[in-house]
Write a protein that holds these residues in place. Structure first.
Motif, mmCIF file in Angstrom:
data_model
loop_
_atom_site.group_PDB
_atom_site.id
_atom_site.type_symbol
_atom_site.label_atom_id
_atom_site.label_comp_id
_atom_site.label_asym_id
_atom_site.label_seq_id
_atom_site.Cartn_x
_atom_site.Cartn_y
_atom_site.Cartn_z
ATOM 1 N N ALA A 59 -6.148 -38.310 8.395
ATOM 2 C CA ALA A 59 -5.630 -37.480 9.484
ATOM 3 C C ALA A 59 -4.142 -37.244 9.254
ATOM 4 N N TYR B 54 -7.003 -36.647 19.624
ATOM 5 C CA TYR B 54 -7.224 -35.490 18.747
ATOM 6 C C TYR B 54 -6.773 -35.832 17.339
ATOM 7 N N ASP C 140 -6.040 -34.265 13.928
ATOM 8 C CA ASP C 140 -5.757 -32.939 13.368
ATOM 9 C C ASP C 140 -6.258 -31.867 14.334
ATOM 10 N N PHE C 141 -7.090 -30.956 13.872
ATOM 11 C CA PHE C 141 -7.538 -29.845 14.724
ATOM 12 C C PHE C 141 -8.968 -30.048 15.238
ATOM 13 N N ASN C 142 -9.460 -31.273 15.197
ATOM 14 C CA ASN C 142 -10.827 -31.567 15.627
ATOM 15 C C ASN C 142 -10.924 -31.685 17.144
ATOM 16 N N GLU C 143 -12.148 -31.631 17.640
ATOM 17 C CA GLU C 143 -12.402 -31.849 19.064
ATOM 18 C C GLU C 143 -11.955 -33.266 19.430
ATOM 19 N N ASP D 7 -9.049 -42.428 6.391
ATOM 20 C CA ASP D 7 -10.370 -42.477 7.029
ATOM 21 C C ASP D 7 -10.979 -43.854 6.778
ATOM 22 N N ASN E 130 -9.643 -43.512 12.667
ATOM 23 C CA ASN E 130 -10.072 -42.313 11.966
ATOM 24 C C ASN E 130 -11.406 -42.610 11.279
ATOM 25 N N GLY F 90 -13.430 -40.215 10.388
ATOM 26 C CA GLY F 90 -13.794 -38.994 9.661
ATOM 27 C C GLY F 90 -13.959 -39.259 8.178
#
Length: 174
Positions: free
Chosen positions: A25, A108, A110-113, A73, A19, A21
């Protein structure tokens, strides 16, 4: 590993994820669309970093879902921001010398690309031909692959004439 009885090869894949990000997540899904040479019916889970559910949404697709993973993250906790999946799978039919099997996955967070992994490419560069139908040739080759020296071990339980030809990846006898 190669099974001389069936002629199929068992491959092991490790899918790693991190992760990167800016927020933990909540869930992660990993989708792996298998190449047609791989037999989805032979999947065997070896390990995973977190609890998961495995499903088969299409005839050639594996889907791992990590619910409530809360994967940190990398900026807040780099050491704990990693995860992985390890599985074994067999080829549907014997693979010929020089053939290649490729695999990659979409991850994937969560809802990310999706984050698409690099291809894992397996090249079949060592072949064993059993002209006498012994079923299981007592031959080991190490290390494989190699660029320099290689050790071959070959033994028979009973006396027999045998011939050992070593070829390179292009099929030229070396």
């Amino acid at each position: 590993t190669y099974d001389p009885t069936s002629g199929v090869t068992r491959l092991q894949y490790k899918i790693r994820f991190q992760n990167t990000g800016t927020f933990p997540a909540t869930f992660i899904e990993v989708l792996d669309t298998l190449e047609s040479k791989l037999d989805i019916r032979t999947i065997e889970m070896v390990a995973a970093s977190h609890n998961y559910t495995l499903s088969f949404p299409s005839p050639n697709v594996l889907k791992w879902r990590f619910d409530n993973i809360n994967l940190p993250d990398s900026t807040s906790n780099e050491a704990e921001s990693h995860g992985f999946i390890v599985f074994n799978i067999s080829t549907k039919t014997p693979i010929n010398l020089g053939e290649v099997v490729q695999n990659r996955a979409g991850i994937y967070f969560d809802f990310n690309e999706p984050v698409i992994t690099n291809y894992a490419t397996t090249s079949f560069t060592v072949g064993v031909h059993d002209p006498f139908g012994l079923g299981s040739l007592p031959l080991s080759i190490a290390p494989n692959p190699t660029q320099d020296n290689v050790t071959l071990r070959y033994s028979l339980t009973e006396s027999a004439d045998s011939e050992l030809l070593i070829t390179n990846a292009q099929g030229v006898v070396v």
